[in-house]
Design an enzyme around this catalytic site. Sequence first.
Site, PDB file in Angstrom:
ATOM      1  N   GLU A  52      35.617  27.611 -41.640  1.00 62.32           N
ATOM      2  CA  GLU A  52      35.255  28.967 -41.255  1.00 62.32           C
ATOM      3  C   GLU A  52      35.373  29.156 -39.738  1.00 62.32           C
ATOM      4  O   GLU A  52      35.815  30.180 -39.259  1.00 62.32           O
ATOM      5  CB  GLU A  52      33.807  29.234 -41.715  1.00 62.32           C
ATOM      6  CG  GLU A  52      33.209  30.534 -41.245  1.00 62.32           C
ATOM      7  CD  GLU A  52      33.364  31.663 -42.249  1.00 62.32           C
ATOM      8  OE1 GLU A  52      33.661  31.362 -43.420  1.00 62.32           O
ATOM      9  OE2 GLU A  52      33.197  32.824 -41.852  1.00 62.32           O
ATOM     10  N   ASP A  53      34.957  28.155 -38.998  1.00 64.62           N
ATOM     11  CA  ASP A  53      34.785  28.335 -37.554  1.00 64.62           C
ATOM     12  C   ASP A  53      35.791  27.599 -36.676  1.00 64.62           C
ATOM     13  O   ASP A  53      35.734  27.693 -35.465  1.00 64.62           O
ATOM     14  CB  ASP A  53      33.377  27.854 -37.141  1.00 64.62           C
ATOM     15  CG  ASP A  53      32.302  28.777 -37.688  1.00 64.62           C
ATOM     16  OD1 ASP A  53      32.640  29.924 -37.999  1.00 64.62           O
ATOM     17  OD2 ASP A  53      31.153  28.331 -37.813  1.00 64.62           O
ATOM     18  N   ASP A  82      -6.905  25.838 -55.058  1.00 64.93           N
ATOM     19  CA  ASP A  82      -5.898  24.795 -54.813  1.00 64.93           C
ATOM     20  C   ASP A  82      -5.396  24.811 -53.377  1.00 64.93           C
ATOM     21  O   ASP A  82      -4.260  24.455 -53.105  1.00 64.93           O
ATOM     22  CB  ASP A  82      -4.732  24.916 -55.805  1.00 64.93           C
ATOM     23  CG  ASP A  82      -3.992  26.228 -55.664  1.00 64.93           C
ATOM     24  OD1 ASP A  82      -4.532  27.159 -55.030  1.00 64.93           O
ATOM     25  OD2 ASP A  82      -2.864  26.324 -56.186  1.00 64.93           O
TER      26      ASP A  82
END
Length: 492
Positions: free
Chosen positions: A76-77, A259
Amino acid sequence: MATFEDIKSIIIKNNPEAEVAVLQRAYDFATQAHAGQKRLDGSDYVQHAIETAYTLAQMNLDLDTITAGLLHDVPEDTAVTLDEIKKEFGAEVAKLVRGITKLGKLKYRGLERYAENLRKMFVAMAEDVRVILIKLADRLHNLQTLDALPPVKQQRIARETLEIYAPIANRLGIGELKGKLEDLAFKYVYPEEYAWVVKNAKARLDEQLAYVNTIIEKMKDLLKQNNIQLIHIHGRVKHYYSLYRKLLRKDMDLNKVYDLVAIRLVVPDVSACYHMLGLIHAQWKPLPGRIKDYIAQPKPNGYRSLHTTVFGDDGRIVEIQIRDKAMHEHAEYGIAAHWHYKEGNKKSFQLPPEQLKWITELLEWQKEIKDNEQYLSALKIDTFQNRIFVFTPKGDVIDLPENATPVDFAYYIHSDIGNKCSGARVNEKIVTLDTKLASGDLVEIIIDKNRAGPTEDWLEFVKTNMAKSHIKSYVKKKHGRLLGIFSRKKEG
Ligand code: MN
């Protein structure tokens, strides 16, 4: 900040024979490809790849997935192509990286683009769930560095995490990651509420932890006296966001949350789980109605454990969760546990069909809905809204969105049952078809074989998209038939 050495040592700890040489090559490859690139927070871009792979290693995933994590932003980059990745690292790694690249960087250009991204994501998920695991690890690090982004982007990314990514992690059963994603996003989406919870819960948490530790010591004695091997025991502190969600339902009263710190006990096998439950109840009285047997009745995401809440010493209330090792792995890692390294086991990456059922269903109806706004709202309701668990008369667990009705239940079982549904029994009492179901309800559908089909007014109360689309298509067909009769008459 994680280092490449950290990744290697986790892998070797989990799997001493792992061939980490390939990982070294991937690390060098990514370092070179991202050379000179910086993130907005000023760090080297490759650090993001390392953090992503580190999370995947912590989940004890297979080497291909961790390698793909290191390489996930390369095509992508940078100038490097998928073909080069395939040549260097093989088809499997390339397939995963391609999956991530196809999803693209979410660009948030309006609703259209956003809906499109989500659609793609679920297609990728059906092809190989590991793509989503990489995406979740990627998102985790993006949230950890969210401060570097402009406020508008922070909001969008954090909100989307709460609405989409954390619920996906939840439906895949990855409890640990879900909690982390939510807590990181919580701070940005609801800053005041976050500050309130941190401030008010802090003192309470410390006090409760100290108390729970005294109970833990007594439980260790119980185990020893009864010759049950202890694998692991600790006090689990509730994540902030899930605590906040619970407080909303409990008038923001911390005293009503049992809890806040739960005791988590891991023993060797199922029979030891039940044995310990009995011993615990003999020592401390259980709160009525709070014993949950998720071993006999697992949650739809596969979660198994015994839960009980007891009056501890001096009447203080504490929740205890009992499980064996396999259940524990599944509770922490969910679907990811499926790819854990097992010696001599040539892994297949096909998931058991029941774990993929909701994904394939989602793919079916996402084809039908063309309108993006409608798609997003259906997605949020059907897939990601709070879920309730109800039972069939045979004891099967069905999960439905909150406020679902017997009609939604009927269509979930089968479209014929929905169409012929004329009444319902919930917990053995006759109810109207628009009754809102609650978790734990036992639901039985009464069928009228002579019934023609659903009526349009059902659309006013059904919740699931599945029920809606069946009803709509029936109503449409009926209108079509009526029109047909009408026009024939005219001609005659
Ligand atoms: Mn990334």
